[in-house]
Scaffold this active site. Structure first.
Site, PDB file in Angstrom:
ATOM      1  CD  GLU A  43      10.147  18.001  -3.486  1.00 14.15           C
ATOM      2  OE1 GLU A  43      10.600  18.076  -4.643  1.00 14.15           O
ATOM      3  OE2 GLU A  43       9.659  16.954  -3.027  1.00 14.15           O
ATOM      4  CB  CYS A 196       7.305   3.183 -13.684  1.00 13.73           C
ATOM      5  SG  CYS A 196       6.799   3.395 -15.391  1.00 13.73           S
ATOM      6  CB  CYS A 203       5.552  -4.344 -16.267  1.00  9.75           C
ATOM      7  SG  CYS A 203       6.225  -2.985 -17.243  1.00  9.75           S
ATOM      8  CB  CYS A 206       3.807  -2.179 -12.027  1.00  9.52           C
ATOM      9  SG  CYS A 206       3.070  -0.533 -12.105  1.00  9.52           S
ATOM     10  CB  CYS A 212       0.141   0.085 -17.523  1.00  7.25           C
ATOM     11  SG  CYS A 212       1.505   0.831 -18.425  1.00  7.25           S
TER      12      CYS A 212
HETATM   13  S1  SF4 Z   1       3.035  -1.451 -15.843  1.00 12.43           S
HETATM   14 FE1  SF4 Z   1       3.167   0.567 -16.797  1.00 12.43          FE
HETATM   15  S2  SF4 Z   1       3.295   1.993 -15.082  1.00 12.43           S
HETATM   16 FE2  SF4 Z   1       3.776  -0.045 -14.283  1.00 12.43          FE
HETATM   17  S3  SF4 Z   1       6.006  -0.243 -14.408  1.00 12.43           S
HETATM   18 FE3  SF4 Z   1       5.170  -1.084 -16.291  1.00 12.43          FE
HETATM   19  S4  SF4 Z   1       5.203   0.629 -17.725  1.00 12.43           S
HETATM   20 FE4  SF4 Z   1       5.380   1.502 -15.673  1.00 12.43          FE
END
Ligand code: SF4
Length: 350
Positions: A43, A196, A203, A206, A212
């Site tokens: 970290e 993201c 997306c 995702c 989202c």
């Molecule tokens: S859906 Fe939303 S959280 Fe997922 S990658 Fe796309 S912008 Fe990012």
């Protein structure tokens, strides 16, 4: 409230990135706990630095100093040399202070809670949250750049950074999981780092896309908004790189306070608009055709490089000679390595 915990943890179970300091989800579920020393080291190194760059440094540090007690007992100069190239050298000085505080004040065992961790040198709110969550499964909210981006997009929040930080922290706190807090913290950071991403979020794959708001609005690539930064000023300086007749290099340990504090480097002038010449010794200095350029957090540096051969009995008013066989350019910070590269050809033994 948007429910992202379950899909994120399911995604993490399959896609967690392997890292030298990480306990993978299956092992974690089987009861294996991470080594707090390895987590802390990662970290501190990851502040301002990418995982790819940190990996080899982390392996080097844990090979040379396998425990916090061994690191605490190390020579300052050895730790600074091992850190060379990773940048932001105040972190290395704080690393040593922290290791010594863990040994002196906590019997060599890292404290386990956010409130205790944050009292240690070099550990701020983000790092205390990350260590307490990842190493000790405390319910702590991590908010790094990756999490800020995910939260701004999840809520389609257009408040510009840095003013948006408190509201993004509020979103992140709402989602901080009581279930597997350490894995959740790593999952949300991994999501920001791999799916993201800043320029082209994936997306379509995702795990939280149905929740989202930015994806629904089509605004994901505009977020997070940022207040435009002022252009960085440019400072100028001169580095004096000299070798003695026997091949030894003239080096100087920089003062503990200030930029590159405690690091080994070439004697230089002050860095400013038009610094005065400040030769470490009177000699036939030769100016290099090109300059070393380096970007620091708050300014750009243009470093002229002057080189000289010195007689064996040279007595400089600054710095000390380091024998040829103990000198290693990799022990220098990056800007000093750049200056060395420019000087090396003129100072090669004939
Ligand atoms: S859906 Fe939303 S959280 Fe997922 S990658 Fe796309 S912008 Fe990012």
């Amino acid at each position: 409230m948007r429910d992202i915990t379950a899909p994120l943890l399911d995604w993490y179970d399959v896609h967690a990135r392997e890292m030298p300091w990480r306990v993978m989800p299956d092992d974690r579920k089987a009861g294996v706990m991470p080594n707090p020393y390895a987590v802390w080291l990662s970290e501190v190194m990851l502040q301002q630095t990418t995982v790819a760059a940190v990996r080899q440094y982390h392996q080097k540090f844990t090979r040379i100093w396998p425990t916090v007690a061994e690191l605490a007992a190390a020579e300052d100069a050895d730790v600074m040399a091992a850190w060379a190239g990773l940048g932001y050298y105040a972190r290395a000085r704080n690393l040593l202070k922290c290791a010594r505080a863990v040994v002196a004040d906590h019997g060599g065992a890292f404290p386990q809670t956010y409130d205790d961790l944050i009292t240690l040198p070099g550990i701020g709110p983000y790092t205390a949250a990350a260590i307490s969550a990842i190493a000790f499964d405390e319910v702590s909210t991590v908010l790094d750049g990756n999490v800020e981006r995910v939260m701004a997009r999840l809520y389609d929040d257009h408040t510009p950074l840095p003013a948006a930080k408190p509201v993004l922290m509020d979103y992140a706190q709402r989602h901080t999981s009581n279930e597997r807090p350490g894995d959740y913290a790593q999952a949300v950071m991994d999501l920001g780092a791999t799916i993201c991403t800043p320029k082209s979020p994936a997306c379509g794959i995702c795990p939280i896309m149905v929740e989202c708001a930015a994806r629904a609005a089509g605004s994901q690539t505009e977020l997070p908004k940022k207040t435009p930064k002022k252009p960085k000023p440019t400072r100028h300086g001169i580095a004096y790189i000299a070798r003695r007749a026997d091949g030894a290099w003239l080096l100087e340990t920089r003062p503990d306070k200030g930029l590159l504090g405690g690091m080994l480097g070439w004697p230089t002038t002050e860095w400013g608009d038009a610094p005065d010449e400040y030769e470490p010794i009177s000699a036939d200095w030769i100016e290099s055709d090109t300059e070393a350029r380096h970007t620091f957090t708050h300014f750009n540096l243009v470093l002229r490089v002057q080189t000289a051969w010195l007689p064996q009995d040279a007595s400089p008013n600054r710095g000390q000679f380091m024998p040829e066989d103990t000198f290693s350019p990799s022990a220098l910070p990056t800007v000093m390595q750049k200056a060395y590269t420019l000087a090396a050809a003129t100072l090669r033994p004939v």
